[in-house]
Design a protein around this motif. Structure first.
Motif, PDB file in Angstrom:
ATOM      1  N   ALA A  54       0.302   8.784   5.814  1.00 14.97           N
ATOM      2  CA  ALA A  54       0.544   7.513   5.120  1.00 14.97           C
ATOM      3  C   ALA A  54       0.855   6.411   6.128  1.00 14.97           C
ATOM      4  O   ALA A  54       0.318   5.299   6.034  1.00 14.97           O
ATOM      5  CB  ALA A  54       1.682   7.669   4.123  1.00 14.97           C
TER       6      ALA A  54
ATOM      7  N   CYS B 134       0.593   2.643   5.007  1.00 12.17           N
ATOM      8  CA  CYS B 134       1.297   2.711   3.719  1.00 12.17           C
ATOM      9  C   CYS B 134       2.810   2.600   3.925  1.00 12.17           C
ATOM     10  O   CYS B 134       3.334   3.039   4.938  1.00 12.17           O
ATOM     11  CB  CYS B 134       1.017   4.040   3.020  1.00 12.17           C
TER      12      CYS B 134
ATOM     13  N   LYS C  44       0.830  -1.202   0.000  1.00 12.34           N
ATOM     14  CA  LYS C  44       0.000   0.000   0.000  1.00 12.34           C
ATOM     15  C   LYS C  44       0.871   1.261   0.000  1.00 12.34           C
ATOM     16  O   LYS C  44       1.889   1.307   0.703  1.00 12.34           O
ATOM     17  CB  LYS C  44      -0.843  -0.049   1.282  1.00 12.34           C
TER      18      LYS C  44
END
Ligand code: ATP
Ligand code: MG
Length: 390
Positions: A278, A283, A181
Motif C-alpha cells: 500500500a 496509499c 487513496k
C-alpha cells in the motif's frame, strides 16, 4: 433534436469541498469512463449545468447513461432532448421525446425555466402551451402539480431549449480521488467488496490486494476476485489489483507457529505485506471487510493483534454491521451472486479447530516470530503481480 445528458450542480453531493475541484475531478472521471467504454463525449458548462453530449452520433447512449449514473459523485442526471428555441418545435419535441413515458403515466405536470428572458413566452405561458398540447395528444393524462408521474421540464437557455422528464437517480457519494487513496484487502467473500464500495463512495481511490495460495486456492478463485472488483469499479473507476502469492508463508505458519494462533499469525502477516504494498502504491490506509464477532479472528482482541501488525490506519466500514445488512448492500451493488460462488479462499485453508478468540498482542508477536517468515514476506512483496481492473 439531439439527445444529451444534463448534470446539474444541485445534483452533485457537494460537501466540504471546493466546488470547482469537485466538478473538475468528477468530470474527468466521467470522461475517462465514457472514453474507455462508450466513446468520446463533449462537456460544456453553462448556467450551473454540465452538458454532456456524444461526439459521434452512433454511440450507445443507453450505456453512457448507465455508466454515468453509477459514478460516485453523481446524485442524479437528466437525460434530455436539445432543440431549437421555438415554441412549436418545443411542443413537438416534448411529444416525440417523452411520448412513450407519458403514454404509461397517469399524471404529469410541466415545469418551465426560462433563462433567456428575450424568449417571447414566459414560464407560465410555456407551461400552458406545452401542457395544453400534451393533453390534446394524450386524453388519458391528468395534470397533478404536486406529485406527477412525469415532470416534463422545459428549459429555455441562451442557445437551445432542453426538454426532459424525471431525473434519474445516481450513485451519490464523492467523486473518486477527492478522498485520497487506500488499499482494500479483497477476498472472494461477501464483506470485502462491500467494504471497498463503502470507502470508494467517500471519494477514496482504491488499490486492491488479494492473497492467493495456489494450489490450495484455484485460478477460478482469483477470477472471482477480478469479477467482484469490476462490479465495484463500475462506481469507483479503475482499480489496480495486486495479487500476492501466499502459499509458502501459509505453509511456514502451519509448520512452525502454534496451531491455535495460525489464523491470527496469517492475518498479521497479511497486514504487514499489505502495508508495504500500500505504501509503495501511495496509499494512506488499509481497508478490510471485518465485522466484530463474525469469526474468531474478528473479536476485538484479535483485531487488536492484527492492527498491531499494520503500518497504516485500518478502515473497517462493516465493523458494526450485521451480516444481513452487509448482504443487503452486496445485493444492491450486484456483488452478492458472485461472492456466494463456492471457491476456496486462502483464509479457509489450514484453519485450526480451536482458534484463540482472546489472543494477546505479545502471544501474537511470539507466534509470528516462530513462523520465521521475514524472508518470505519480503519475497511476497517483491513478486506481487499487478492487474488493472475496469
Ligand atoms: P469477506 O472476505 O468478504 O469478509 P469472509 O468473512 O469470509 O468474507 P474473512 O475470512 O472474515 O472473510 O476475512 C476478513 C477480511 O480479511 C476480509 O474482509 C478481507 O478484507 C480480508 N481477507 C480475507 N481473505 C483475504 C484474501 N485472500 N486476500 C486479501 N484479503 C483477504
Ligand atoms: Mg468477513
Amino acid at each position: 433534436m439531439k439527445e444529451i445528458i444534463l448534470l446539474k450542480d444541485g445534483e452533485l453531493a457537494l460537501k466540504g469541498l471546493n466546488r470547482s475541484t469537485f466538478e473538475d475531478i468528477l468530470n474527468k472521471n466521467i470522461r475517462k469512463r465514457l472514453r474507455h467504454s462508450v466513446g468520446e463525449f463533449k462537456f460544456t458548462r453553462a448556467q450551473s449545468t454540465t452538458v454532456i453530449e456524444p461526439v459521434d452520433e452512433n454511440v450507445d447512449f443507453d450505456k453512457a447513461v448507465d455508466i454515468i449514473r453509477h459514478i460516485f459523485g453523481v446524485v442524479g442526471i437528466s437525460r434530455a432532448a436539445r432543440c431549437e428555441k421555438d415554441i412549436e418545435v418545443i411542443k413537438q419535441t416534448a411529444f416525440g421525446y417523452l411520448g412513450e413515458e407519458l403514454s404509461f403515466a397517469k399524471t404529469f405536470k410541466v415545469t418551465a425555466k426560462r433563462s433567456d428572458k428575450k424568449f417571447p413566452y414566459n414560464s407560465p405561458a410555456i407551461c400552458n402551451e406545452v401542457g395544453g398540447f400534451l393533453l390534446s395528444k394524450f386524453h388519458h393524462l391528468k395534470v397533478d402539480v404536486h406529485n406527477p408521474d412525469v415532470n416534463v421540464t422545459v428549459e429555455v437557455r441562451d442557445h437551445h431549449a432542453f426538454i426532459h422528464g424525471n431525473q434519474l437517480k445516481g450513485a451519490g457519494g464523492m467523486p473518486t480521488g477527492t478522498g485520497g487513496k487506500a488499499a482494500v484487502l479483497i477476498s472472494g467473500g461477501i464483506d470485502s467488496p462491500v467494504a471497498a464500495w463503502m470507502m470508494a463512495k467517500r471519494g477514496i481511490e482504491l488499490t486492491a490486494i488479494h492473497f492467493a495460495s495456489p494450489p490450495y486456492t484455484s485460478e477460478r478463485a482469483e477470477m472471482k476476485v477480478h469479477e467482484l472488483l469490476s462490479r465495484v469499479a463500475k462506481y469507483s473507476g479503475r482499480i489496480n489489483l495486486c495479487t500476492v502469492r501466499f502459499t509458502d508463508i501459509q505453509e511456514a505458519i502451519r509448520d512452525k507457529a502454534p496451531e491455535d494462533m495460525f489464523t491470527i499469525t496469517m492475518r498479521r502477516i497479511m497486514m504487514k505485506i499489505s502495508s508495504e504494498i500500500a505504501k509503495n502504491q501511495g496509499c494512506s490506509a488499509l481497508i478490510t471487510g471485518e465485522s466484530v464477532g463474525q469469526v474468531a479472528s474478528q473479536t476485538i482482541w484479535a483485531l487488536q493483534c492484527t492492527d498491531d501488525a499494520a503500518d497504516l490506519p485500518v478502515f473497517r466500514p462493516c465493523i458494526g454491521m450485521d451480516k444481513n445488512e452487509i448482504i443487503e448492500i452486496s445485493r444492491k451493488i450486484d456483488t452478492f451472486d458472485i461472492s456466494i460462488e463456492p471457491y476456496e479462499d486462502c483464509c479457509t485453508v489450514f484453519t485450526p479447530k480451536h482458534p484463540k478468540t482472546k489472543p494477546t498482542v505479545e502471544a501474537a508477536i511470539e507466534a509470528e516470530k516462530a513462523a520465521e517468515a521475514e524472508e518470505l514476506i519480503k519475497e511476497a512483496v517483491k513478486t506481487a503481480k499487478f492487474t488493472a481492473i475496469h
